[in-house]
Design a protein around this motif. Structure first.
Motif, PDB file in Angstrom:
ATOM      1  N   GLN A  76       0.837  -1.193   0.000  1.00 13.58           N
ATOM      2  CA  GLN A  76       0.000   0.000   0.000  1.00 13.58           C
ATOM      3  C   GLN A  76       0.881   1.256   0.000  1.00 13.58           C
ATOM      4  O   GLN A  76       0.568   2.231  -0.672  1.00 13.58           O
ATOM      5  N   ALA A  77       1.968   1.212   0.751  1.00 13.52           N
ATOM      6  CA  ALA A  77       2.874   2.356   0.826  1.00 13.52           C
ATOM      7  C   ALA A  77       3.737   2.499  -0.428  1.00 13.52           C
ATOM      8  O   ALA A  77       4.045   3.606  -0.859  1.00 13.52           O
ATOM      9  N   ASN A  78       4.131   1.371  -1.013  1.00 13.32           N
ATOM     10  CA  ASN A  78       4.983   1.378  -2.200  1.00 13.32           C
ATOM     11  C   ASN A  78       4.633   0.137  -3.022  1.00 13.32           C
ATOM     12  O   ASN A  78       5.015  -0.969  -2.653  1.00 13.32           O
ATOM     13  N   PRO A  79       3.896   0.300  -4.125  1.00 14.77           N
ATOM     14  CA  PRO A  79       3.422  -0.862  -4.874  1.00 14.77           C
ATOM     15  C   PRO A  79       4.473  -1.564  -5.735  1.00 14.77           C
ATOM     16  O   PRO A  79       4.157  -2.563  -6.387  1.00 14.77           O
ATOM     17  N   ARG A  80       5.706  -1.091  -5.744  1.00 11.10           N
ATOM     18  CA  ARG A  80       6.751  -1.771  -6.524  1.00 11.10           C
ATOM     19  C   ARG A  80       7.060  -3.125  -5.889  1.00 11.10           C
ATOM     20  O   ARG A  80       7.325  -3.198  -4.686  1.00 11.10           O
ATOM     21  N   ILE A  81       7.031  -4.172  -6.715  1.00 12.09           N
ATOM     22  CA  ILE A  81       7.353  -5.509  -6.220  1.00 12.09           C
ATOM     23  C   ILE A  81       8.308  -6.195  -7.193  1.00 12.09           C
ATOM     24  O   ILE A  81       8.415  -5.801  -8.359  1.00 12.09           O
ATOM     25  N   GLU A  82       8.974  -7.213  -6.686  1.00 11.69           N
ATOM     26  CA  GLU A  82       9.796  -8.071  -7.524  1.00 11.69           C
ATOM     27  C   GLU A  82       9.608  -9.495  -7.031  1.00 11.69           C
ATOM     28  O   GLU A  82       9.503  -9.739  -5.832  1.00 11.69           O
ATOM     29  N   ILE A  83       9.558 -10.412  -7.987  1.00 13.18           N
ATOM     30  CA  ILE A  83       9.358 -11.835  -7.705  1.00 13.18           C
ATOM     31  C   ILE A  83      10.538 -12.589  -8.295  1.00 13.18           C
ATOM     32  O   ILE A  83      11.017 -12.243  -9.376  1.00 13.18           O
ATOM     33  N   SER A  84      10.990 -13.623  -7.591  1.00 12.19           N
ATOM     34  CA  SER A  84      12.038 -14.474  -8.142  1.00 12.19           C
ATOM     35  C   SER A  84      11.780 -15.908  -7.704  1.00 12.19           C
ATOM     36  O   SER A  84      11.255 -16.162  -6.624  1.00 12.19           O
ATOM     37  N   ALA A  85      12.156 -16.835  -8.597  1.00 12.09           N
ATOM     38  CA  ALA A  85      12.018 -18.261  -8.298  1.00 12.09           C
ATOM     39  C   ALA A  85      13.055 -19.018  -9.102  1.00 12.09           C
ATOM     40  O   ALA A  85      13.554 -18.534 -10.129  1.00 12.09           O
ATOM     41  N   TRP A  86      13.355 -20.219  -8.633  1.00 10.84           N
ATOM     42  CA  TRP A  86      14.297 -21.085  -9.336  1.00 10.84           C
ATOM     43  C   TRP A  86      13.873 -22.522  -9.119  1.00 10.84           C
ATOM     44  O   TRP A  86      13.426 -22.897  -8.033  1.00 10.84           O
TER      45      TRP A  86
END
Length: 182
Positions: free
Chosen positions: A58-68
């Motif tokens: 809510q405060a900062n909508p920037r996200i990053e996802i990682s998987a392996w």
């Protein structure tokens, strides 16, 4: 032929957990996630509105996802969490069932604590240890979504994604890892 969103969702669903990063001030926060679905041109995710991750988005909508997953390239997905998107009833039921199976307690798929979000203005890459990468074109259907004016769609300076490998390395990487994808 699979769409970019379908490739990303299939990859994330093929591992027991993947990792979602948010940022609170200058402190990154990473936690395991495991629910993702593709519907109506969007990637959908579910969490609880009572968790820190929801407040951070809510405060900062920037996200990053990682998987392996073993014997495969790893994936990096970057974008904005759209916290205002309304999931379909089917997505709500799927998210509820998934979180209940993990041991979380909710009264039903309409429980107001269930918080759904989708990814907008995203980019994705499949990356290999040799430095090669393949950008996955994400096919979003979010024409009606407007990003906040103070949150530009461009990635911050210096974070446009993994460094590109020479063109011949990218072609080799794509041929070795995606020859079965039309």
């Amino acid at each position: 032929m699979k769409t970019g969103c379908e490739i990303v969702v299939d990859y994330l669903q093929s591992v027991p957990a993947w990792y979602l990063a948010t940022c609170e001030g200058d402190q990154p926060h990473v936690r395991p996630f495991s629910f993702v679905a593709h519907h109506d041109g969007r990637m959908w995710f579910c969490t609880s509105s009572e968790k820190d991750v929801w407040a951070e988005m809510q405060a900062n909508p920037r996200i990053e996802i990682s998987a392996w997953k073993p014997m495969s390239p790893w994936i990096v997905v970057r974008g904005f969490a759209d916290l205002t998107a309304q999931p379909t009833e089917a997505i709500q039921r799927a998210g509820f069932a998934h979180l209940r199976a993990l041991g979380e307690e909710y009264s039903g798929s309409e429980d107001p604590r269930l918080a759904f979000f989708s990814l907008i203005d995203g980019k994705a890459w499949l990356c290999d240890i040799d430095g090669s990468r393949l950008e996955v074109e994400l096919d979003f259907d979010y024409d009606s979504v407007e990003l906040p004016e103070d949150k530009p769609a461009e990635a911050p300076e210096g974070s446009e994604g993994p460094e590109p490998a020479p063109e011949d390395a990218e072609a080799k990487f794509a041929e070795e890892n995606f020859s079965d994808v039309d």
